[in-house]
Design a protein around this motif. Structure first.
Motif, PDB file in Angstrom:
ATOM      1  N   TRP A  23       0.942  -1.056   0.027  1.00 24.16           N
ATOM      2  CA  TRP A  23       0.413  -0.020  -0.063  1.00 24.16           C
ATOM      3  C   TRP A  23       0.733   1.205   0.090  1.00 24.16           C
ATOM      4  O   TRP A  23       0.556   2.438  -0.323  1.00 24.16           O
ATOM      5  N   ARG A  24       1.995   1.215   0.355  1.00 21.38           N
ATOM      6  CA  ARG A  24       3.059   2.380   0.439  1.00 21.38           C
ATOM      7  C   ARG A  24       3.694   2.656  -0.806  1.00 21.38           C
ATOM      8  O   ARG A  24       4.316   3.651  -0.870  1.00 21.38           O
ATOM      9  N   ALA A  25       3.463   1.773  -1.904  1.00 20.76           N
ATOM     10  CA  ALA A  25       4.326   1.676  -3.001  1.00 20.76           C
ATOM     11  C   ALA A  25       3.068   1.499  -4.260  1.00 20.76           C
ATOM     12  O   ALA A  25       3.182   0.494  -4.579  1.00 20.76           O
ATOM     13  N   PRO A  26       2.354   2.462  -4.627  1.00 21.06           N
ATOM     14  CA  PRO A  26       1.388   2.461  -5.506  1.00 21.06           C
ATOM     15  C   PRO A  26       1.647   1.621  -6.912  1.00 21.06           C
ATOM     16  O   PRO A  26       1.076   1.037  -7.342  1.00 21.06           O
ATOM     17  N   ARG A  27       2.873   1.994  -7.330  1.00 20.65           N
ATOM     18  CA  ARG A  27       3.129   1.536  -8.430  1.00 20.65           C
ATOM     19  C   ARG A  27       3.430  -0.137  -8.313  1.00 20.65           C
ATOM     20  O   ARG A  27       2.935  -0.740  -9.236  1.00 20.65           O
ATOM     21  N   LEU A  28       4.138  -0.472  -7.402  1.00 26.37           N
ATOM     22  CA  LEU A  28       4.292  -1.791  -7.065  1.00 26.37           C
ATOM     23  C   LEU A  28       2.902  -2.497  -6.705  1.00 26.37           C
ATOM     24  O   LEU A  28       2.571  -3.759  -7.335  1.00 26.37           O
ATOM     25  N   ARG A  29       1.838  -1.958  -6.061  1.00 32.01           N
ATOM     26  CA  ARG A  29       0.765  -2.463  -5.978  1.00 32.01           C
ATOM     27  C   ARG A  29      -0.141  -2.574  -7.152  1.00 32.01           C
ATOM     28  O   ARG A  29      -0.585  -3.937  -7.471  1.00 32.01           O
ATOM     29  N   ASP A  30      -0.006  -1.703  -8.041  1.00 39.22           N
ATOM     30  CA  ASP A  30      -0.509  -1.806  -9.497  1.00 39.22           C
ATOM     31  C   ASP A  30       0.056  -2.850 -10.097  1.00 39.22           C
ATOM     32  O   ASP A  30      -0.850  -3.617 -10.968  1.00 39.22           O
ATOM     33  N   MET A  31       1.386  -3.090 -10.197  1.00 42.44           N
ATOM     34  CA  MET A  31       2.009  -4.405 -10.739  1.00 42.44           C
ATOM     35  C   MET A  31       1.281  -5.685 -10.296  1.00 42.44           C
ATOM     36  O   MET A  31       1.060  -6.772 -10.939  1.00 42.44           O
ATOM     37  N   LEU A  32       1.185  -5.847  -8.929  1.00 47.37           N
ATOM     38  CA  LEU A  32       0.639  -6.965  -8.355  1.00 47.37           C
ATOM     39  C   LEU A  32      -0.860  -7.162  -8.564  1.00 47.37           C
ATOM     40  O   LEU A  32      -1.016  -8.314  -8.847  1.00 47.37           O
ATOM     41  N   ILE A  33      -1.557  -6.253  -8.701  1.00 42.04           N
ATOM     42  CA  ILE A  33      -2.907  -6.394  -9.241  1.00 42.04           C
ATOM     43  C   ILE A  33      -3.119  -6.748 -10.466  1.00 42.04           C
ATOM     44  O   ILE A  33      -4.016  -7.735 -10.742  1.00 42.04           O
ATOM     45  N   ALA A  34      -2.365  -6.420 -11.294  1.00 40.18           N
ATOM     46  CA  ALA A  34      -2.646  -6.539 -12.917  1.00 40.18           C
ATOM     47  C   ALA A  34      -2.771  -8.030 -13.232  1.00 40.18           C
ATOM     48  O   ALA A  34      -4.005  -8.154 -13.771  1.00 40.18           O
ATOM     49  N   PRO A  35      -2.252  -9.149 -12.765  1.00 38.19           N
ATOM     50  CA  PRO A  35      -2.385 -10.172 -13.440  1.00 38.19           C
ATOM     51  C   PRO A  35      -3.819 -10.816 -12.692  1.00 38.19           C
ATOM     52  O   PRO A  35      -4.481 -11.635 -13.040  1.00 38.19           O
ATOM     53  N   GLN A  36      -4.084 -10.251 -11.420  1.00 37.75           N
ATOM     54  CA  GLN A  36      -5.302 -10.465 -10.824  1.00 37.75           C
ATOM     55  C   GLN A  36      -6.675 -10.258 -11.265  1.00 37.75           C
ATOM     56  O   GLN A  36      -7.545 -10.603 -11.375  1.00 37.75           O
ATOM     57  N   ALA A  37      -6.367  -8.980 -12.091  1.00 39.35           N
ATOM     58  CA  ALA A  37      -7.501  -8.283 -12.437  1.00 39.35           C
ATOM     59  C   ALA A  37      -8.136  -8.506 -14.057  1.00 39.35           C
ATOM     60  O   ALA A  37      -9.189  -8.316 -14.282  1.00 39.35           O
ATOM     61  N   ARG A  38      -6.792  -9.161 -14.784  1.00 44.44           N
ATOM     62  CA  ARG A  38      -7.354  -9.522 -16.075  1.00 44.44           C
ATOM     63  C   ARG A  38      -8.442 -10.461 -16.080  1.00 44.44           C
ATOM     64  O   ARG A  38      -8.475 -11.263 -15.917  1.00 44.44           O
ATOM     65  N   THR A  39      -9.240  -9.838 -17.549  1.00 40.07           N
ATOM     66  CA  THR A  39     -10.595 -10.762 -17.769  1.00 40.07           C
ATOM     67  C   THR A  39     -10.673 -10.887 -19.284  1.00 40.07           C
ATOM     68  O   THR A  39     -10.007 -10.011 -19.980  1.00 40.07           O
ATOM     69  N   ASP A  40     -11.397 -11.774 -19.850  1.00 41.10           N
ATOM     70  CA  ASP A  40     -11.590 -11.973 -21.016  1.00 41.10           C
ATOM     71  C   ASP A  40     -13.393 -12.182 -21.183  1.00 41.10           C
ATOM     72  O   ASP A  40     -13.845 -13.000 -20.180  1.00 41.10           O
ATOM     73  N   PRO A  41     -13.850 -11.679 -22.155  1.00 37.45           N
ATOM     74  CA  PRO A  41     -15.198 -12.278 -22.333  1.00 37.45           C
ATOM     75  C   PRO A  41     -15.540 -13.507 -22.821  1.00 37.45           C
ATOM     76  O   PRO A  41     -14.927 -14.158 -23.996  1.00 37.45           O
TER      77      PRO A  41
END
Length: 280
Positions: free
Chosen positions: A101-119
């Motif tokens: 939470w103290r490193a927003p850019r790192l947090r975004d990198m960690l979130i990316a593979p969790q958030a990806r979706t496909d229709p």
């Protein structure tokens, strides 16, 4: 659990994809490759977080949960935005991205593979659920082995990362087979049986059964497989899972390459160093 909608993330769709026709499998190959790629990323992320001692893997239990983040919402009746990653990691009950939470850019990198979706059609998403159910515990076992090997403050265990990705890739072949078998068993348990060719021929020979040409289109249009529960999907999930299995078996994630692992770790290090102090 309420999901946080992130919008477009690195490696995913740039905007919510438009769907042309219902019940197609055009997104299945991308989804299958994306599943392996997303988990390879999560493997590298976990090893880095252990090395950097950002997440208390040594003192908190490693568990899994459903999706916490999502790039785009669904909306169309026959489709859902299906997550590529079959699970997300919890450490002490918290998603591991929360520890950055103290490193927003790192947090975004960690979130990316969790958030990806496909229709995907609802029937394919049901197939994903069958896969995720059987893949969860073995995937966690692979992650725990990696995190035991990777030590805090030590060089990144590149060999262990590569071994983990290959282990997961090889194991997926079995997970797909098991998910397909479970789908077949569920249909049998619910009384869905495959008709013999002779029975079909007899049925088609009955004049009262044969519909006029003008009636065929409305009949097809009114078919709603997603309204009768999973058994109404018939063998569609099995076809979908077989397609994913074939594609995943051929696909090799870029993160089995040592240079790619080193580049990813360097990027994570740089992101971790840029912490938000909370000061203006």
């Amino acid at each position: 659990m309420t999901r946080k909608i992130t919008g477009a993330v690195h490696g995913g769709h740039e905007s919510r994809p438009a769907i042309a026709t219902p019940y197609n499998l055009n997104a299945a190959p991308v989804h299958a490759r994306g599943r392996t790629d997303a988990m390879a990323e999560i493997i590298v992320h976990a090893a880095f977080l252990k090395r950097a001692d950002i997440v208390p893997f040594d003192v908190k239990p490693l568990l899994s949960s459903g999706a916490r983040f999502q790039d785009f919402r669904g909306g169309l009746r026959h489709y859902v935005m299906a997550h590529r990653a079959p699970l997300t990691l919890l450490v002490g009950g918290h998603n591991f991205a929360e520890f950055a939470w103290r490193a927003p850019r790192l947090r975004d990198m960690l979130i990316a593979p969790q958030a990806r979706t496909d229709p995907l059609p609802a029937a394919a998403n049901y197939g994903d659920c069958l896969f995720e159910y059987v893949a969860r515990d073995p995937t966690l076992a692979i992650m725990r082995k990696l995190l035991f090997t990777q030590k805090c403050g030590k060089d990144i265990e590149t060999n262990a990362i590569i071994d983990s990705i290959y282990a997961l890739k090889d194991a997926y072949r079995t997970y797909y087979d098991t998910a397909i078998a479970n789908s077949q068993r569920i249909l049998r348990d619910r009384g869905v049986v495959e008709a013999r060719p002779a029975d079909v021929a007899t049925l088609l020979s009955q004049r009262s059964f044969v519909a006029a040409d003008k009636e065929v289109d409305p009949m097809l249009e009114n078919m709603r497989f997603d309204e009768g529960g999973p058994s109404q999907f018939l063998d569609f999930p099995q076809v979908y899972l077989s397609c994913c299995q074939s594609e995943a078996d051929r696909h090799l994630p870029v993160l089995v390459n040592r240079d790619c692992i080193a580049a990813t770790v360097s990027e994570l290090e740089e992101a971790a160093a840029k912490q938000d102090t909370g000061r203006p």
